[in-house]
Design a protein around this motif. Structure first.
Motif, PDB file in Angstrom:
ATOM      1  N   UNK A 218       0.839  -1.204   0.000  1.00  0.00           N
ATOM      2  CA  UNK A 218       0.000   0.000   0.000  1.00  0.00           C
ATOM      3  C   UNK A 218       0.873   1.252   0.000  1.00  0.00           C
ATOM      4  N   UNK A 219       0.272   2.359  -0.371  1.00  0.00           N
ATOM      5  CA  UNK A 219       0.979   3.635  -0.293  1.00  0.00           C
ATOM      6  C   UNK A 219       1.135   4.335  -1.625  1.00  0.00           C
ATOM      7  N   UNK A 220       1.984   5.341  -1.654  1.00  0.00           N
ATOM      8  CA  UNK A 220       2.254   6.151  -2.849  1.00  0.00           C
ATOM      9  C   UNK A 220       3.426   5.558  -3.620  1.00  0.00           C
ATOM     10  N   UNK A 221       3.303   5.531  -4.939  1.00  0.00           N
ATOM     11  CA  UNK A 221       4.353   4.951  -5.787  1.00  0.00           C
ATOM     12  C   UNK A 221       4.860   6.009  -6.758  1.00  0.00           C
ATOM     13  N   UNK A 222       6.198   6.168  -6.790  1.00  0.00           N
ATOM     14  CA  UNK A 222       6.826   7.121  -7.700  1.00  0.00           C
ATOM     15  C   UNK A 222       7.880   6.410  -8.546  1.00  0.00           C
ATOM     16  N   UNK A 223       8.014   6.843  -9.789  1.00  0.00           N
ATOM     17  CA  UNK A 223       9.051   6.290 -10.665  1.00  0.00           C
ATOM     18  C   UNK A 223      10.324   7.132 -10.646  1.00  0.00           C
TER      19      UNK A 223
END
Length: 301
Positions: A218-223
């Motif tokens: 879960x959570x925020x995903x950044x590339x």
């Protein structure tokens, strides 16, 4: 290409000067020779071409129609040659070098110190290729790179730049100190697109930490790492980041490490072809990377 049929270039130059000045004497002064030499060159040119270029009067040379035509062609040609020589003489020799690296290293460590390279090597134009994907170091796509891995790439020299220690980090305003409280906060994930080997992630960290109730998916995903760091600074959650990458934020107190464990990841290496290890441009970039302040200057060599 067919063979060019050209008379003596010295004769053409003597004729062009004489035609422009309408005087063998003035042409001789311009070319630093004698008037007799000018006359000899022009007569030789007329014999080679089988035409008369001048009507010779007591105090003046008058061009024939054929002489006028040749004079105009030569004037244009000599002007073009002169301008090209001036441009080449005035322009310094420049060398473009492309360094491939991750967006975060490019933005946070290299770009602020490009001025150092420009001051020490003004003839080198550095091009930074920011990507997580390994690219060919073929002198076309890139010349050298900073890569994340084990240091073993066939055909490449690999110089270790820094180790990677991954730590949980967040804004101090979250007030997070107890590892048991971590499940109450969003996790910030960094998942680079196209990377062959990704850095350590929350799933690997959880195998060491064993925090009850923590959902590592879960959570925020950044590339992009820089976006993940900004989210952590902005109190959006807790990120698992390379300590070396966020040294400034840790020292300034914008980010803190609330708890462990710390994990050791693969190191960063400067790599370039073995065949170019003595290339002056490669050496210049290598030496610059080694002494970049704010990060790379303190790295192992």
């Amino acid at each position: 290409m067919s063979h060019r049929r050209l008379p003596s270039l010295s004769a053409l130059r003597a004729f062009e000067a004489a035609a422009r000045h309408e005087s063998a004497k003035q042409a001789a002064q311009e070319l630093s020779v004698t008037a007799t030499a000018i006359s000899h060159q022009v007569r030789g040119l007329e014999e080679a071409l089988g035409i008369t270029l001048f009507l010779r009067k007591p105090r003046q040379l008058e061009l024939t129609p054929q002489g006028r035509e040749l004079q105009q062609v030569l004037e244009t040609a000599f002007d073009s040659i002169s301008q090209a020589v001036e441009r080449m003489s005035a322009a310094p020799t420049r060398q473009s070098v492309t360094l491939s690296t991750t967006p975060a290293i490019a933005a946070r460590w290299l770009l602020p110190w490009v001025c150092m390279l420009r001051d020490s090597h003004p003839g080198i134009d550095l091009r930074i290729h920011a990507t997580h994907e390994p690219v060919a170091l073929d002198g076309v796509t890139a010349d050298l790179a900073i890569r994340y891995g084990d240091g073993h790439w066939p055909g490449l020299v690999a110089e270790k730049l820094l180790d990677n220690t991954f730590i949980p980090t967040c804004s101090p305003r979250l007030g997070l100190h107890d590892i048991a409280q971590l499940p109450l906060h969003p996790l910030i994930h960094f998942r680079p697109q196209g990377a062959v080997s990704a850095p350590l992630n929350w799933s690997i960290w959880q195998k060491h930490a064993q925090v009850p109730g923590l959902d590592v998916n879960a959570g925020l995903v950044f590339s992009d790492e820089t976006h993940a760091i900004s989210a952590a600074i902005g109190e959006q959650g807790v990120a698992l980041m390379s300590r070396q990458l966020i040294e400034d934020e840790l020292m300034e107190g914008r980010l803190v490490q609330p708890f462990g464990p710390e994990l050791t990841g693969k190191s960063f290496f400067l790599v370039y072809p073995e065949s170019r290890q003595h290339d002056p441009s490669i050496i210049a970039i290598r030496d610059w990377v080694r002494v970049v302040p704010g990060g790379l200057c303190t790295l192992s060599r």
